[in-house]
Design an enzyme around this catalytic site. Structure first.
Site, PDB file in Angstrom:
ATOM      1  CG  HIS A  32      -1.788   1.204   1.332  1.00 26.54           C
ATOM      2  ND1 HIS A  32      -3.076   1.224   0.849  1.00 26.54           N
ATOM      3  CD2 HIS A  32      -1.565   2.442   1.840  1.00 26.54           C
ATOM      4  CE1 HIS A  32      -3.608   2.417   1.053  1.00 26.54           C
ATOM      5  NE2 HIS A  32      -2.702   3.182   1.665  1.00 26.54           N
ATOM      6  CD  GLU A  33       1.688   3.625   3.612  1.00 26.51           C
ATOM      7  OE1 GLU A  33       2.013   4.701   3.067  1.00 26.51           O
ATOM      8  OE2 GLU A  33       0.596   3.471   4.198  1.00 26.51           O
ATOM      9  CG  HIS A  36       0.422   6.149  -0.809  1.00 24.02           C
ATOM     10  ND1 HIS A  36      -0.651   6.667  -1.499  1.00 24.02           N
ATOM     11  CD2 HIS A  36      -0.099   5.558   0.296  1.00 24.02           C
ATOM     12  CE1 HIS A  36      -1.766   6.399  -0.837  1.00 24.02           C
ATOM     13  NE2 HIS A  36      -1.463   5.714   0.250  1.00 24.02           N
TER      14      HIS A  36
END
Length: 381
Positions: A32-33, A36
């Site tokens: 998820h990170e 980003h």
């Protein structure tokens, strides 16, 4: 005494739960990170910190771009912090940003064009969906799917299936127009459709094809670990003899397509469940938090590594979907702010954003408390 026994049993199982839980959560949070981070780098955004976990740093290092990569003590999430952020939730540090000269603002997230900021924020949930598709695809390619023919081998008396007119030997061809290729596929649709009328196209043993209408009944079932689940049931049985099962392995491209379908099914089922809570059709007690995830991770790990990978994919979809909810503090909240900015032609006021983040924090904390309470009731009941 019952509560103390429950606490003791959970304590004994903690070691077996902890490692699978950290394995699953770390993979999901990291991707998820990473979503980003990669899109931020692509847009020329300066990244200050990439952290797995919260709190004090355990170990870390700096890359050649000046980003601090670290692992922190509280392994219940993670974050990417951009230069100019006040917190891990990417709330802007207005005072710090105002002091930065205009010529140095090019690499700061909060001064990037709207479409780039939106892309960076959306990349996290998108990465979770991609991870789930790839994990499911890997399972379908290398482990295959165990498939049983959707044939009715028995009908329980006084069940929804008996009322609808099902007979042993019926082959289910479709449900509400959706072609059914396996008993498991039929089972999943039925379990998610309690109280909803379904139209079954079946082929009788004598070759006759007809339509049957049945409404699955909401009943509580326990899995092999004793966990209770409220699902829809028809009351049909299948023969578990060896000839009714086969393992199907797919080529990589087909597996990716099947992984995408599986991911979409989880998204659709989750949204239907949430809608059912507000409509009173579903039980909010089924919502779980970190303790429930830890318990399920340990139980699934005992089945095998493939089952643990499948759980990781399911959790990745759930985390991605949760982060898209339009709640400030979450990615969806940031996207909501950007949508308002696109309509107004300018960002929301600082005070309005601040109130929004406070409300979002309160909602997230309430959800965490509620989910943890459900976990405790589930574990010690």
């Amino acid at each position: 005494m019952h509560l103390l026994a429950g606490i003791g049993n959970f304590g004994e199982s903690l070691g077996g739960y902890l490692i699978p839980f950290l394995f699953v959560l770390t993979i999901v949070v990291f991707f998820h990170e990473l979503g980003h981070f990669l899109v931020a780098r692509l847009c020329g955004v300066k990244v200050e910190t990439f952290s797995i976990g919260f709190g004090r740093e355990i170990v870390g290092w700096n890359d050649r771009h000046g980003t601090r990569w670290k692992v922190s003590w509280i392994p219940l999430g993670g974050y990417v912090k951009f230069v100019g952020d006040e917190s891990a939730a990417s709330t802007p540090d207005r005072r710090r940003l105002a002091e930065i000269p205009p010529e140095e603002r090019g690499g700061l997230f909060h001064f990037k064009p709207l479409h780039q900021r939106a892309a960076v924020v959306a990349a996290g949930p998108f990465a979770n969906f991609v991870l789930a598709i790839l994990l499911f695809a890997g399972l379908f390619t290398f482990a295959g799917q165990t498939v049983a023919t959707p044939v009715v081998d028995g009908v329980q008396p006084d069940s929804a299936a008996a009322e609808a007119g099902f007979r042993p030997g019926d082959l289910v061809l479709s449900i509400d127009g959706t072609t059914i290729e396996s008993f498991e596929e039929m089972q999943r649709i039925v379990s998610a459709s309690a109280g909803q009328s379904l139209t079954f196209l079946v082929k009788r043993a004598d070759g006759e094809t007809l339509s049957l209408n049945a409404t699955p009944r909401l009943e509580e079932m326990k899995d092999r670990f004793g966990n209770a689940h409220r699902i829809g049931l028809l009351g049909i049985q299948r023969d578990v003899k060896e000839g009714n099962f086969r393992v199907v392995k797919s080529d990589p491209l087909t597996s990716v397509w099947l992984g995408a379908k599986e991911t979409w099914f989880i998204v659709a089922r989750t949204m239907d469940y949430i809608g059912g809570i507000f409509a009173g059709r579903e039980d909010a007690g089924q919502l779980g938090g970190p303790l429930r995830i830890a318990q399920v991770s340990g139980q699934v790990a005992a089945i095998g590594f493939g089952a643990l990978i499948s759980l990781t994919a399911v959790l990745s979809v759930s985390i991605g979907l949760l982060n898209l909810f339009p709640v400030p503090m979450l990615d969806g909240g940031h996207l909501l702010y950007y949508a308002v900015e696109a309509v107004r032609g300018r960002p929301m006021g600082d005070q309005a954003q601040e109130y929004g983040f406070r409300i979002g924090l309160a909602l997230v904390m309430m959800l965490m408390v509620f989910a943890t309470w459900n976990d405790l009731v589930h574990l010690f009941s």
